[in-house]
Design a protein around this motif. Structure first.
Motif, PDB file in Angstrom:
ATOM      1  N   TRP A  19      44.632  37.746  42.455  1.00 20.39           N
ATOM      2  CA  TRP A  19      43.758  37.875  43.610  1.00 20.39           C
ATOM      3  C   TRP A  19      44.327  38.913  44.567  1.00 20.39           C
ATOM      4  N   THR A  20      43.436  39.511  45.335  1.00 20.03           N
ATOM      5  CA  THR A  20      43.826  40.255  46.518  1.00 20.03           C
ATOM      6  C   THR A  20      43.546  39.325  47.685  1.00 20.03           C
ATOM      7  N   ASN A  30      40.376  39.384  41.238  1.00 21.90           N
ATOM      8  CA  ASN A  30      40.417  40.647  40.492  1.00 21.90           C
ATOM      9  C   ASN A  30      40.368  40.450  38.983  1.00 21.90           C
ATOM     10  N   ARG A  74      44.177  38.976  51.993  1.00 21.27           N
ATOM     11  CA  ARG A  74      44.658  39.670  53.182  1.00 21.27           C
ATOM     12  C   ARG A  74      44.002  39.093  54.431  1.00 21.27           C
TER      13      ARG A  74
END
Length: 187
Positions: free
Chosen positions: A71-72, A97, A74
């Motif tokens: 995963w991203t 992702n 943020r």
């Protein structure tokens, strides 16, 4: 009862006691951290207090992903200034992702550790598992406040910079968590 029998019985008692203590250690430690804010563990609240002070704290947001989770993740804002006692909301973004459905759970803490007792979450994505489909992107809110009692604590009243940090870990989904939709899909 012979001396050897008493010794064996005593050793069995020690082993049983140690096993019982090991069994309760994790839930006890978790409870202790939640109650005291030890190790930066935040508190949980149902609403912000009525008292809002004129003093401001800066909250920085940090995001990490376990290496086993594709995963991203943020924060959608890197920092914000909030008045002590003020109900505030920040957002994090997660993107799967991979080409598979993945469930993740966030662990969290605040720094400095002494402020954990005064950092209260009202709503947080970390309270439930998050399941993302391949390529799915979600925005996840965290609603929080800093307890006004912070200013009266001689060990913590100096704190005006707080870092809220999350790390997402891959988890196996639980059926109950699949029935809840805590995140907002923005695809």
């Amino acid at each position: 009862m012979s001396r050897n029998s008493r010794t064996v019985l005593g050793l069995v008692g020690v082993v049983v006691t140690m096993a019982a203590l090991a069994w309760v250690a994790v839930p006890f430690y978790s409870w202790f951290c939640r109650v005291t804010g030890f190790a930066g563990t935040t508190q949980i609240s149902s609403a912000a207090p009525d008292t809002v002070l004129d003093e401001v704290v800066r909250v920085r947001f940090d995001a990490n992903v376990d290496k086993n989770l594709d995963w991203t993740f943020r924060p959608m804002q890197t920092k914000m200034e909030v008045r002590i006692g003020e109900d505030a909301m920040a957002f994090y973004e997660a993107v799967n992702n991979s080409d598979e459905t993945i469930t993740g759970t966030a662990s969290y803490n605040v720094a400095p550790e002494v402020v954990g007792y005064y950092f209260d979450k009202i709503q947080c994505f970390c309270f439930t598992e998050q399941t993302l489909e391949p390529g799915e992107r979600v925005e996840m809110p965290v609603n929080f406040y800093v307890d006004p009692e912070l200013v009266d604590d001689r060990d913590a009243n100096w704190v005006r910079d707080i870092t809220l940090s999350y790390t997402f870990h891959r988890t196996e989904p639980k059926q109950a968590a699949l029935d809840v939709a805590p995140a907002k899909n923005v695809n």
